[in-house]
Design a protein around this motif. Structure first.
Motif, PDB file in Angstrom:
ATOM      1  N   CYS A 135      36.562  47.898  40.008  1.00 55.77           N
ATOM      2  CA  CYS A 135      37.410  46.706  39.798  1.00 55.77           C
ATOM      3  C   CYS A 135      38.504  46.619  40.860  1.00 55.77           C
ATOM      4  O   CYS A 135      39.162  47.603  41.177  1.00 55.77           O
ATOM      5  CB  CYS A 135      38.038  46.786  38.410  1.00 55.77           C
ATOM      6  SG  CYS A 135      39.277  45.544  38.090  1.00 55.77           S
ATOM      7  N   CYS A 172      38.238  37.599  35.666  1.00 60.07           N
ATOM      8  CA  CYS A 172      37.583  37.703  34.362  1.00 60.07           C
ATOM      9  C   CYS A 172      38.587  37.454  33.244  1.00 60.07           C
ATOM     10  O   CYS A 172      38.267  36.830  32.238  1.00 60.07           O
ATOM     11  CB  CYS A 172      36.933  39.080  34.213  1.00 60.07           C
ATOM     12  SG  CYS A 172      38.064  40.453  34.433  1.00 60.07           S
ATOM     13  N   CYS A 188      41.374  41.536  40.424  1.00 65.87           N
ATOM     14  CA  CYS A 188      41.632  40.151  40.830  1.00 65.87           C
ATOM     15  C   CYS A 188      42.011  39.277  39.631  1.00 65.87           C
ATOM     16  O   CYS A 188      42.519  38.185  39.803  1.00 65.87           O
ATOM     17  CB  CYS A 188      40.409  39.572  41.519  1.00 65.87           C
ATOM     18  SG  CYS A 188      39.031  39.305  40.378  1.00 65.87           S
ATOM     19  N   SER A 189      41.704  39.748  38.435  1.00 62.98           N
ATOM     20  CA  SER A 189      42.021  39.070  37.165  1.00 62.98           C
ATOM     21  C   SER A 189      41.216  37.793  36.924  1.00 62.98           C
ATOM     22  O   SER A 189      41.530  37.028  36.023  1.00 62.98           O
ATOM     23  CB  SER A 189      43.528  38.798  37.002  1.00 62.98           C
ATOM     24  OG  SER A 189      43.939  37.665  37.718  1.00 62.98           O
ATOM     25  N   CYS A 218      33.191  37.955  38.837  1.00 57.00           N
ATOM     26  CA  CYS A 218      33.672  39.242  39.339  1.00 57.00           C
ATOM     27  C   CYS A 218      33.229  39.395  40.790  1.00 57.00           C
ATOM     28  O   CYS A 218      32.035  39.385  41.084  1.00 57.00           O
ATOM     29  CB  CYS A 218      33.120  40.382  38.489  1.00 57.00           C
ATOM     30  SG  CYS A 218      33.727  41.984  39.033  1.00 57.00           S
TER      31      CYS A 218
HETATM   32  S1  SF4 Z   1      36.725  40.015  37.822  1.00 54.60           S
HETATM   33 FE1  SF4 Z   1      37.755  41.392  36.438  1.00 54.60          FE
HETATM   34  S2  SF4 Z   1      36.566  43.285  36.526  1.00 54.60           S
HETATM   35 FE2  SF4 Z   1      35.970  42.061  38.309  1.00 54.60          FE
HETATM   36  S3  SF4 Z   1      37.311  42.790  39.931  1.00 54.60           S
HETATM   37 FE3  SF4 Z   1      38.317  41.018  39.023  1.00 54.60          FE
HETATM   38  S4  SF4 Z   1      39.669  41.914  37.490  1.00 54.60           S
HETATM   39 FE4  SF4 Z   1      38.187  43.486  38.025  1.00 54.60          FE
END
Ligand code: SF4
Ligand code: SF4
Ligand code: FES
Lengths: 773, 203
Positions: free
Chosen positions: A146, A152, A149-150, A196
């Motif tokens: 991970c 999700c 990036c937030s 993601c």
């Molecule tokens: S989408 Fe969620 S799990 Fe994937 S990198 Fe971003 S924060 Fe991490």
């Protein structure tokens, strides 16, 4: 409108545009991870730093609004230095385990690292390891990958409507995790896989099965709900390995419901019927196509010749293609039968004679987001049409008032302005109250209706709904699947039409299946499901599950002299059919669906049919030949479509019409007693989803196997939450686990329809009793 | 308040008007809060705080809270305590938390403590700070524990450049301030640590 000079190009952008928007408009790529066009701005990855003249530091393009005369360089030495610096920091704790990562080859981090990363790492300290999370049967995690990036997290909150994922802890220990060890239960959960940018969240069923570069991409259309989501089927060795969204802003945007994404597993199910078979007493024998077709045609011909055309009836699934449905009705009509029906789940056909048009959404799907006032009638929306629920959620976010009439106060993950939560038999009365409240507020109702409302007492909730509908612009009243299958569906339709007219709203049907509109267009509807036919032709249906009253239809099929089933799967059909013909599911045939907004969407086969399965349109064409019927010479699905809809999509619009007139209302107040609320569960919609293993392991699938009642009802009946109970309905019974849901009224028992455990119950609504076993 | 705003302004010096409360801590005899006019020489403030512990010499001062770049003691003795003069010397007056270090202090160990603080305090929202504070801390920690490498000092300076000015909030800059200033002013002490795997101060 502000002007900006970006990498030497001067462009004009919309007010409020960010540097990222400007770059996109100018065709300039700025590396990014956290930015996503459908999500709020987080500006946390810092990958999009660019040089802005007069700014002392590089600024994040995704979060910096354009101001007049700004000069920006996205690829200057200063910008690239910042971007490379961020990339290095993103990678220091990344496992770089690309060779065993499912994201490899389609990884934003991997791609950008090629351009912005160094060949060796200067980081010589121990790397971070993050514990895996159990998100359920659909999503696999590798949380060490991970990059925080937030996306999700923002998706779950902003699009799915419920914050099922969050960031916990601080600093380097920050982790994405579900709330208190829960799994992800959203019906849209799979979208986090696409969002993601790394391999932290990947598809669990697809895991380790293929590399992205080995897969061919084929466009297709979802065969499930009425939305018609655009799909990409990823195939290898003549097999569908996974499904991802094909972006279509007007329909599914860049999203997919989990049902569209994971049902593909059924395509490779062990239960696939791959050879024609005929019954020989108690045994089934595999035979060649010719023998099977001859036997089927022979048996049906005898029945027709002896008893007349109407001794034959056809039952078709609205998840079959337009071409198949067209040829089916053509075959039946050619044989002199007018009994062809796709609405197996429907109970009330009295409206058929009172309306002309093909029922549909009443507006383009994309307009749902712009609505200001909505009344949802009998729609278990998150389960029926997950992405329509998402669109209404966005409308509510922008101020729309969402009103609800249902028998369950389900959480729609958005604010509901007013609601009437009453048992199904009270719905007609409830709508009459809304109509009367409008009348009292000065709206005019059709004369035939107005006179009938005298004895109606208007409740506060009905008045509040009427008041809501009386204000604002861009309004819609939407009838869900529960309303369409309701025993008084025609009355509901009539009342909703009157209310819509009275308050200037559109009236829409949330067409439950991928081809509900298409089936109507080609005339696969003739009224109540035939229970006395001597011969049945089944196309893609599982009558015991699909029928409003399964046992009743099952009895009719068992009593029939000949049942020919065109089906992709074995299953209970083998108990009563005489000939089973293996047909190709949507992935293995060309065809078209017409979605709820009347859009004709055609697709090609992505793989060739399994075993000896054949596209159903070919099978039906050959049957037509065997009966020596004229007009069965088509050589392609396109030819069939051309025949079915000569003017294509243009011809469809003129036939879409939700108007209804002259349905008599029975407005007496509902009686006492417990009633069943029998919905088709999200993962029981059609034969494909019923056989998709991962979907069948979800919480939704487990919930569908229970009987649900409010705590008050459970207490009143002296039952125990969590124990098994016997439910009885019209002489039939089923044993289910009892679960508590205080969002149900105290006189409603929610027992799923279209479910193997409840298939013995007769009718999706009506009086039901429950007792301890 | 009784004398009005102008009188207050005149307690300081031009462009740095008024008084400020300095919270003097560290190796002084009387640590505490001292309110003085801006522009008061550091030497005076130090004297108010009772001077450096007896038997020890002033080594370094962090003039404005832990995120302010450190300055060598002899530089500080020539400065006045106001925003302009401290900024000119390459640090900042910041919060007015004056940390005084005498010659018993190992600058590597002191930096390790500061770097740990910022590593711990990063919220983790944005990449440079979340990842970079841990990296800097670990490298300094290694040096302090005799596992430093000659290239570490340039690495720390460069990692700092990749963090400073690129984060959402000021914590990134704050974390870099001590690292880069400690190395800039006390580089030989770090080099000694790396080469001899032990502390110059105790030696
Ligand atoms: S989408 Fe969620 S799990 Fe994937 S990198 Fe971003 S924060 Fe991490
Ligand atoms: S997420 Fe991307 S960079 Fe990370 S291991 Fe997978 S492919 Fe490699
Ligand atoms: S894309 Fe702009 S900070 Fe992440």
């Amino acid at each position: 409108m502000p002007h900006i000079e970006i990498d030497g190009k001067t462009i004009e952008v919309a007010p409020g545009a960010t540097l990222m928007d400007a770059a996109n408009q100018a065709g300039i790529f700025i590396p990014h991870f956290c930015y996503h066009k459908k999500l709020s701005i987080a500006a946390n990855c810092r990958m999009c730093l660019v040089e802005v003249e007069k700014a002392p530091k590089p600024l994040p393009a995704c979060a910096t609004p354009v101001t007049e005369g700004m000069k920006v360089r996205t690829h200057s030495a200063k910008a690239v230095a910042a971007q490379k610096g961020v990339m290095e920091l993103l990678l220091i704790n990344h496992p770089l385990d690309c060779p065993i990562c499912d994201q490899g080859g389609e990884c934003q981090l991997q791609d950008l690292a090629v351009g912005y990363g160094a060949s060796a790492s200067r980081y010589a300290e121990p790397k971070r390891v993050v514990r895996e999370k159990d998100l359920g049967p659909l999503i696999a995690t590798d949380m060490t990958r991970c990059i925080h990036c937030s996306r999700c997290v923002r998706f779950s909150q902003e699009i799915a409507g419920r914050m099922e994922l969050g960031m916990v802890h601080r600093g380097e220990h920050t982790e994405v995790m579900p709330f208190l060890e829960q799994q992800m239960h959203s019906e849209l959960s799979g979208n986090v896989i696409d969002l993601c940018p790394v391999g932290a969240l990947t598809s669990k069923p697809f895991r380790y099965s293929a590399r992205t570069w080995e897969l061919s991409r084929r466009k297709s259309i979802s065969p499930h709900d009425g939305l018609g989501a655009n799909l990409q089927l990823h195939t290898k060795d003549n097999r569908v390995y996974r499904v991802v969204p094909q972006e279509n802003e007007a329909i599914n945007e860049c999203w997919l419901a989990d049902r569209d994404r994971y049902a593909y597993e059924a395509l490779n199910s062990e239960e696939r019927l791959t050879r024609p078979m005929v019954r020989d007493g108690d045994k089934w024998i595999e035979v060649d196509w010719q023998k099977a077709l001859n036997q089927a045609a022979g048996a049906l011909r005898v029945l027709r010749d002896t008893h007349g055309g109407n001794a034959l009836a056809a039952l078709a699934s609205p998840h079959q293609t337009l071409e198949e449905l067209h040829l089916l009705q053509k075959l039946m009509r050619g044989l002199g039968s007018g009994r062809i029906e796709h609405r197996l789940g429907q109970a009330d056909f009295s409206g058929d004679a009172k309306r002309q048009g093909v029922t549909w959404l009443g507006m383009p799907i994309a307009e749902l987001n712009q609505l200001q006032r909505v009344l949802l009638i009998g729609a278990t929306l998150r389960k029926e049409q997950p992405l329509i629920a998402q669109r209404l959620r966005q409308a509510v976010k922008f101020g729309a008032q969402l009103n609800v009439l249902h028998a369950a106060d389900d959480d729609l993950y958005c604010r509901v302005a007013n609601k009437l939560i009453v048992k199904p038999s009270a719905w007609v009365n409830a709508l009459a109250q809304v109509a009367k409240a409008l009348q009292e507020a000065g709206a005019s109702l059709p004369a035939e209706l107005a006179g009938q409302l005298n004895d109606i007492t208007v409740s506060d909730s009905a008045r509040a709904i009427a008041a809501s509908l009386n204000t604002g612009e861009r309004k819609a009243l939407l009838l869900g699947a529960v309303a369409q299958n309701h025993p008084a569906a025609a009355q509901l339709h009539q009342l909703v039409a009157a209310i819509a007219a009275a308050c200037g709203a559109k009236l829409g049907f949330l067409s439950p299946a991928a081809n509900s509109v298409g089936a109507q267009l080609v005339g696969v509807q003739s009224g109540p499901v035939a229970l006395d036919a001597k011969g049945y032709l089944l196309l893609g249906v599982e009558p015991e599950l699909d029928a409003h009253n399964g046992p009743e239809l099952l009895k009719a099929l068992q009593a029939a002299e000949c049942v020919v089933a065109l089906t992709a799967f074995k299953g209970r059909v083998m108990d009563y059919a005489d000939v089973v013909l293996p047909i190709a599911p949507f992935s293995e045939t060309a065809g078209s669906f017409v979605n709820m907004e009347g859009r004709l969407q055609s697709f090609h086969a992505a793989v060739t049919p399994q075993g000896e399965a054949r596209p159903a349109w070919k099978v039906l064409r050959v049957l037509g030949n065997l009966f020596n019927l004229a007009g069965f010479e088509q050589n392609s699905a396109e030819e069939v479509r051309q025949e079915a809809l000569p003017q294509g999509e243009a011809g469809i619009a003129a036939r879409l019409d939700n108007a209804i007139h002259g349905v008599a209302l029975a407005l007496q107040p509902p009686g006492a007693g417990i009633e069943r609320l029998g919905e088709v569960p999200i993962y029981q919609l059609d034969p494909l989803v019923r056989r998709a293993p991962a979907l069948q392991q979800t919480q939704d699938a487990r919930d569908a196997a229970c009987a649900w009642a409010s705590g008050a009802l459970i207490q009143r009946l002296n039952l125990i939450d969590g124990e098994h109970v016997r439910v009885r309905q019209a002489g039939a019974e089923a044993v289910l686990r009892l679960c508590r849901d205080d969002r149900l009224p105290d006189d409603v028992l929610r027992v799923a329809a279209a479910h193997p455990l409840t298939a013995g119950l007769a009718g999706r609504f009506g009086a039901i009793s429950v007792e301890a076993v | 308040m009784r004398h009005g705003g102008q009188a207050f302004l005149e307690l300081g010096k031009p462009n740095n008007g008024g008084t400020k409360i300095f919270s003097v801590s560290g190796h002084v005899n009387k640590p505490g809060n001292y309110e003085v006019g801006l522009g008061t020489p550091f030497a005076e403030l130090l004297a108010m705080a009772g001077g450096v512990r007896s038997g020890h010499k002033l080594k370094a001062v962090i003039p404005g809270g832990s995120s302010a770049p450190v300055l060598p003691g002899e530089v500080m003795m020539d400065l006045t305590m106001d925003f302009d003069s401290i900024a000119k010397a390459g640090s900042m007056l910041g919060s007015g938390a004056v940390i005084v270090m005498d010659d018993s202090v190992c600058m590597v160990k002191a930096l390790e403590r500061l770097a740990y603080f910022y590593f711990e305090e990063s919220c983790g929202q944005c990449t440079p700070c979340r990842e970079g504070t841990g990296w800097m801390y670990r490298v300094v920690h290694r040096i302090e524990h005799g596992e430093g490498r000659p290239e570490d000092l340039d690495l720390l300076m460069s990692v700092g450049d990749n963090i400073a000015g690129r984060t959402i909030c000021a914590l990134g800059d704050a974390a870099v301030g001590p690292v880069q200033s400690f190395i800039k002013h006390f580089r030989q002490e770090f080099e000694y640590h790396i080469e001899h795997k032990k502390c110059l101060v105790g030696a």
